[in-house]
Scaffold this motif. Structure first.
Motif, PDB file in Angstrom:
ATOM      1  N   GLU A  34       0.859  -1.198   0.000  1.00 41.68           N
ATOM      2  CA  GLU A  34       0.000   0.000   0.000  1.00 41.68           C
ATOM      3  C   GLU A  34       0.895   1.248   0.000  1.00 41.68           C
ATOM      4  O   GLU A  34       1.881   1.310   0.746  1.00 41.68           O
ATOM      5  CB  GLU A  34      -0.843  -0.060   1.276  1.00 41.68           C
ATOM      6  CG  GLU A  34      -1.923   0.975   1.386  1.00 41.68           C
ATOM      7  CD  GLU A  34      -2.580   0.887   2.766  1.00 41.68           C
ATOM      8  OE1 GLU A  34      -2.875  -0.232   3.259  1.00 41.68           O
ATOM      9  OE2 GLU A  34      -2.760   1.968   3.354  1.00 41.68           O
ATOM     10  N   ALA A  35       0.541   2.211  -0.823  1.00 41.13           N
ATOM     11  CA  ALA A  35       1.378   3.410  -0.964  1.00 41.13           C
ATOM     12  C   ALA A  35       1.564   4.118   0.384  1.00 41.13           C
ATOM     13  O   ALA A  35       0.604   4.311   1.131  1.00 41.13           O
ATOM     14  CB  ALA A  35       0.749   4.371  -1.979  1.00 41.13           C
ATOM     15  N   GLY A  36       2.802   4.462   0.683  1.00 42.13           N
ATOM     16  CA  GLY A  36       3.117   5.286   1.852  1.00 42.13           C
ATOM     17  C   GLY A  36       2.962   4.597   3.191  1.00 42.13           C
ATOM     18  O   GLY A  36       2.965   5.254   4.231  1.00 42.13           O
ATOM     19  N   ARG A  37       2.856   3.259   3.228  1.00 37.31           N
ATOM     20  CA  ARG A  37       2.503   2.570   4.475  1.00 37.31           C
ATOM     21  C   ARG A  37       3.693   2.254   5.392  1.00 37.31           C
ATOM     22  O   ARG A  37       3.550   2.246   6.607  1.00 37.31           O
ATOM     23  CB  ARG A  37       1.786   1.263   4.114  1.00 37.31           C
ATOM     24  CG  ARG A  37       1.286   0.465   5.307  1.00 37.31           C
ATOM     25  CD  ARG A  37       0.407  -0.695   4.873  1.00 37.31           C
ATOM     26  NE  ARG A  37       0.145  -1.622   5.957  1.00 37.31           N
ATOM     27  CZ  ARG A  37      -0.842  -1.499   6.837  1.00 37.31           C
ATOM     28  NH1 ARG A  37      -1.674  -0.491   6.743  1.00 37.31           N
ATOM     29  NH2 ARG A  37      -0.999  -2.372   7.804  1.00 37.31           N
ATOM     30  N   TYR A  38       4.905   2.049   4.825  1.00 39.03           N
ATOM     31  CA  TYR A  38       5.966   1.442   5.626  1.00 39.03           C
ATOM     32  C   TYR A  38       7.154   2.374   5.866  1.00 39.03           C
ATOM     33  O   TYR A  38       7.689   2.971   4.939  1.00 39.03           O
ATOM     34  CB  TYR A  38       6.478   0.162   4.938  1.00 39.03           C
ATOM     35  CG  TYR A  38       5.383  -0.870   4.807  1.00 39.03           C
ATOM     36  CD1 TYR A  38       4.918  -1.539   5.927  1.00 39.03           C
ATOM     37  CD2 TYR A  38       4.788  -1.127   3.571  1.00 39.03           C
ATOM     38  CE1 TYR A  38       3.888  -2.469   5.816  1.00 39.03           C
ATOM     39  CE2 TYR A  38       3.762  -2.054   3.455  1.00 39.03           C
ATOM     40  CZ  TYR A  38       3.317  -2.719   4.584  1.00 39.03           C
ATOM     41  OH  TYR A  38       2.301  -3.624   4.484  1.00 39.03           O
ATOM     42  N   ASP A  39       7.602   2.407   7.126  1.00 35.34           N
ATOM     43  CA  ASP A  39       8.851   3.101   7.438  1.00 35.34           C
ATOM     44  C   ASP A  39      10.039   2.254   6.998  1.00 35.34           C
ATOM     45  O   ASP A  39      11.055   2.796   6.570  1.00 35.34           O
ATOM     46  CB  ASP A  39       8.937   3.373   8.952  1.00 35.34           C
ATOM     47  CG  ASP A  39       7.789   4.232   9.422  1.00 35.34           C
ATOM     48  OD1 ASP A  39       7.571   5.292   8.804  1.00 35.34           O
ATOM     49  OD2 ASP A  39       7.082   3.837  10.368  1.00 35.34           O
ATOM     50  N   VAL A  40       9.905   0.941   7.153  1.00 37.02           N
ATOM     51  CA  VAL A  40      10.974   0.034   6.739  1.00 37.02           C
ATOM     52  C   VAL A  40      10.386  -1.177   6.029  1.00 37.02           C
ATOM     53  O   VAL A  40       9.404  -1.772   6.491  1.00 37.02           O
ATOM     54  CB  VAL A  40      11.805  -0.425   7.970  1.00 37.02           C
ATOM     55  CG1 VAL A  40      12.624  -1.686   7.659  1.00 37.02           C
ATOM     56  CG2 VAL A  40      12.750   0.696   8.405  1.00 37.02           C
ATOM     57  N   ILE A  41      10.976  -1.515   4.889  1.00 34.39           N
ATOM     58  CA  ILE A  41      10.634  -2.755   4.187  1.00 34.39           C
ATOM     59  C   ILE A  41      11.876  -3.634   4.222  1.00 34.39           C
ATOM     60  O   ILE A  41      12.935  -3.227   3.727  1.00 34.39           O
ATOM     61  CB  ILE A  41      10.189  -2.478   2.732  1.00 34.39           C
ATOM     62  CG1 ILE A  41       8.906  -1.632   2.746  1.00 34.39           C
ATOM     63  CG2 ILE A  41       9.967  -3.797   1.977  1.00 34.39           C
ATOM     64  CD1 ILE A  41       8.330  -1.323   1.360  1.00 34.39           C
ATOM     65  N   TRP A  42      11.779  -4.789   4.861  1.00 35.63           N
ATOM     66  CA  TRP A  42      12.932  -5.686   5.059  1.00 35.63           C
ATOM     67  C   TRP A  42      12.774  -6.903   4.147  1.00 35.63           C
ATOM     68  O   TRP A  42      11.765  -7.618   4.239  1.00 35.63           O
ATOM     69  CB  TRP A  42      12.990  -6.139   6.521  1.00 35.63           C
ATOM     70  CG  TRP A  42      14.250  -6.893   6.850  1.00 35.63           C
ATOM     71  CD1 TRP A  42      14.471  -8.235   6.739  1.00 35.63           C
ATOM     72  CD2 TRP A  42      15.478  -6.333   7.345  1.00 35.63           C
ATOM     73  NE1 TRP A  42      15.751  -8.545   7.114  1.00 35.63           N
ATOM     74  CE2 TRP A  42      16.398  -7.396   7.496  1.00 35.63           C
ATOM     75  CE3 TRP A  42      15.898  -5.032   7.662  1.00 35.63           C
ATOM     76  CZ2 TRP A  42      17.698  -7.205   7.963  1.00 35.63           C
ATOM     77  CZ3 TRP A  42      17.198  -4.850   8.129  1.00 35.63           C
ATOM     78  CH2 TRP A  42      18.080  -5.928   8.274  1.00 35.63           C
ATOM     79  N   CYS A  43      13.752  -7.139   3.272  1.00 36.10           N
ATOM     80  CA  CYS A  43      13.731  -8.282   2.340  1.00 36.10           C
ATOM     81  C   CYS A  43      14.945  -9.144   2.599  1.00 36.10           C
ATOM     82  O   CYS A  43      16.074  -8.682   2.370  1.00 36.10           O
ATOM     83  CB  CYS A  43      13.805  -7.813   0.890  1.00 36.10           C
ATOM     84  SG  CYS A  43      12.617  -6.553   0.443  1.00 36.10           S
ATOM     85  N   GLN A  44      14.762 -10.349   3.061  1.00 39.56           N
ATOM     86  CA  GLN A  44      15.918 -11.204   3.373  1.00 39.56           C
ATOM     87  C   GLN A  44      15.726 -12.622   2.886  1.00 39.56           C
ATOM     88  O   GLN A  44      14.722 -13.274   3.196  1.00 39.56           O
ATOM     89  CB  GLN A  44      16.171 -11.194   4.886  1.00 39.56           C
ATOM     90  CG  GLN A  44      17.376 -12.052   5.265  1.00 39.56           C
ATOM     91  CD  GLN A  44      17.830 -11.856   6.688  1.00 39.56           C
ATOM     92  OE1 GLN A  44      17.327 -10.973   7.386  1.00 39.56           O
ATOM     93  NE2 GLN A  44      18.772 -12.661   7.137  1.00 39.56           N
ATOM     94  N   TRP A  45      16.739 -13.110   2.213  1.00 40.52           N
ATOM     95  CA  TRP A  45      16.782 -14.503   1.768  1.00 40.52           C
ATOM     96  C   TRP A  45      15.506 -14.899   1.030  1.00 40.52           C
ATOM     97  O   TRP A  45      14.951 -15.961   1.244  1.00 40.52           O
ATOM     98  CB  TRP A  45      17.089 -15.439   2.958  1.00 40.52           C
ATOM     99  CG  TRP A  45      18.536 -15.379   3.362  1.00 40.52           C
ATOM    100  CD1 TRP A  45      19.600 -15.136   2.545  1.00 40.52           C
ATOM    101  CD2 TRP A  45      19.089 -15.553   4.683  1.00 40.52           C
ATOM    102  NE1 TRP A  45      20.774 -15.144   3.274  1.00 40.52           N
ATOM    103  CE2 TRP A  45      20.506 -15.398   4.574  1.00 40.52           C
ATOM    104  CE3 TRP A  45      18.535 -15.810   5.937  1.00 40.52           C
ATOM    105  CZ2 TRP A  45      21.355 -15.516   5.675  1.00 40.52           C
ATOM    106  CZ3 TRP A  45      19.387 -15.921   7.032  1.00 40.52           C
ATOM    107  CH2 TRP A  45      20.769 -15.778   6.892  1.00 40.52           C
ATOM    108  N   VAL A  46      15.080 -14.017   0.133  1.00 37.90           N
ATOM    109  CA  VAL A  46      13.890 -14.298  -0.683  1.00 37.90           C
ATOM    110  C   VAL A  46      14.023 -13.750  -2.106  1.00 37.90           C
ATOM    111  O   VAL A  46      13.387 -14.258  -3.012  1.00 37.90           O
ATOM    112  CB  VAL A  46      12.603 -13.754  -0.009  1.00 37.90           C
ATOM    113  CG1 VAL A  46      12.619 -12.233   0.093  1.00 37.90           C
ATOM    114  CG2 VAL A  46      11.363 -14.238  -0.722  1.00 37.90           C
ATOM    115  N   LEU A  47      14.892 -12.751  -2.307  1.00 38.39           N
ATOM    116  CA  LEU A  47      14.876 -12.060  -3.603  1.00 38.39           C
ATOM    117  C   LEU A  47      15.436 -12.934  -4.730  1.00 38.39           C
ATOM    118  O   LEU A  47      15.161 -12.668  -5.901  1.00 38.39           O
ATOM    119  CB  LEU A  47      15.618 -10.720  -3.506  1.00 38.39           C
ATOM    120  CG  LEU A  47      15.007  -9.735  -2.491  1.00 38.39           C
ATOM    121  CD1 LEU A  47      15.789  -8.425  -2.470  1.00 38.39           C
ATOM    122  CD2 LEU A  47      13.526  -9.466  -2.793  1.00 38.39           C
ATOM    123  N   GLY A  48      16.153 -13.991  -4.385  1.00 35.34           N
ATOM    124  CA  GLY A  48      16.612 -14.961  -5.384  1.00 35.34           C
ATOM    125  C   GLY A  48      15.477 -15.790  -5.955  1.00 35.34           C
ATOM    126  O   GLY A  48      15.674 -16.552  -6.893  1.00 35.34           O
TER     127      GLY A  48
END
Ligand SMILES: C[S@@+](CC[C@H](N)C(=O)[O-])C[C@H]1O[C@@H](n2cnc3c(N)ncnc32)[C@H](O)[C@@H]1O
Length: 221
Positions: free
Chosen positions: A122-136
């Protein structure tokens, strides 16, 4: 990386993760013993951006991408944020998360069962977006589009964090077991740049056993 047969790439990953036990060991491919080192490294890296006088972003709401049963949500994000959303491909892991998070489960606002390739924050919702061990698990073009959507999902001053394995060669390693790729650092960075992201800080995770891929943490805006 050449785009693999995209449909099969995602179907095979889906099949793989459906068979994986909903445990920390399952999330880490048998390496649950590195979880503490991982979480401690992430906490130190993330804290500098959300605490203290030099903080860049707020700690109201975070998003855990490819969250699994909530290993990161529980030990990294819930202690630092008011609320957390989790997005994860396998709905069984999200069901398990409610139990795994225990008394902290009420800090999770949304459990979103979706592949990141199909997910729009959702637009403007998150202060931090954490992406780990998934982008592969995303193809190059889906990853660029996902990064762009994440940018839109950030609150003012929000930041995206990426923590991923990288190869030490220039080659992309393909893993047919879980249907993922491991990218060299420079390719990962190139995809971030294509999405219009800027690297604020980059740090290698220390203290992991020898023989594993290097793991790099990126702070991005
Ligand atoms: C190696 S586990 C890591 C889980 C979690 N990030 C952690 O570090 O504990 C990878 C997770 O990504 C999920 N996953 C795989 N492909 C995905 C996709 N396309 N979109 C979202 N999640 C995906 C898997 O179901 C699994 O929970």
């Amino acid at each position: 990386m050449a785009e693999p047969d995209t449909e099969k790439f995602y179907q095979d990953a889906d099949k793989y993760w459906k068979e994986v036990p909903a445990t920390v060991d399952g999330m880490l491919g048998g390496f649950s013993h590195i979880s503490n080192t991982d979480i401690n490294g992430s906490t130190k890296f993330l804290r500098q951006f959300i605490r203290g006088e030099n903080a860049k972003t707020k700690s109201h709401r975070a998003l855990d991408c490819g969250a699994g049963i909530g290993r990161i949500t529980k030990r990294l994000l819930i202690p630092l944020f008011d609320t957390v959303d989790m997005v994860e491909l396998n709905p069984d892991f999200l069901n398990k998360a409610r139990e795994f998070l225990g008394e902290h489960a009420d800090k999770v606002e949304q459990y979103i069962a979706k592949g990141l390739q199909d997910f729009t924050p959702e637009a403007g919702r998150y202060d931090v977006i954490w992406c780990q061990w998934v982008l592969g698990h995303l193809t190059d073009s889906h990853l660029v589009e996902f990064f762009k959507r994440c940018k839109v999902g950030l609150a003012p001053d929000g930041m995206i964090f990426v923590k991923e394995n990288v190869t030490s060669s220039d080659e992309v390693d393909k893993d047919d077991t879980d249907s993922s790729v491991t990218r060299p650092r420079d390719i990962l960075v190139k995809l971030m740049m294509e999405a219009g992201l800027k690297i604020i800080k980059e740090e290698k995770q220390k203290g992991f056993p020898k023989g594993l891929y290097d793991v790099i943490m990126f702070a991005l805006t």
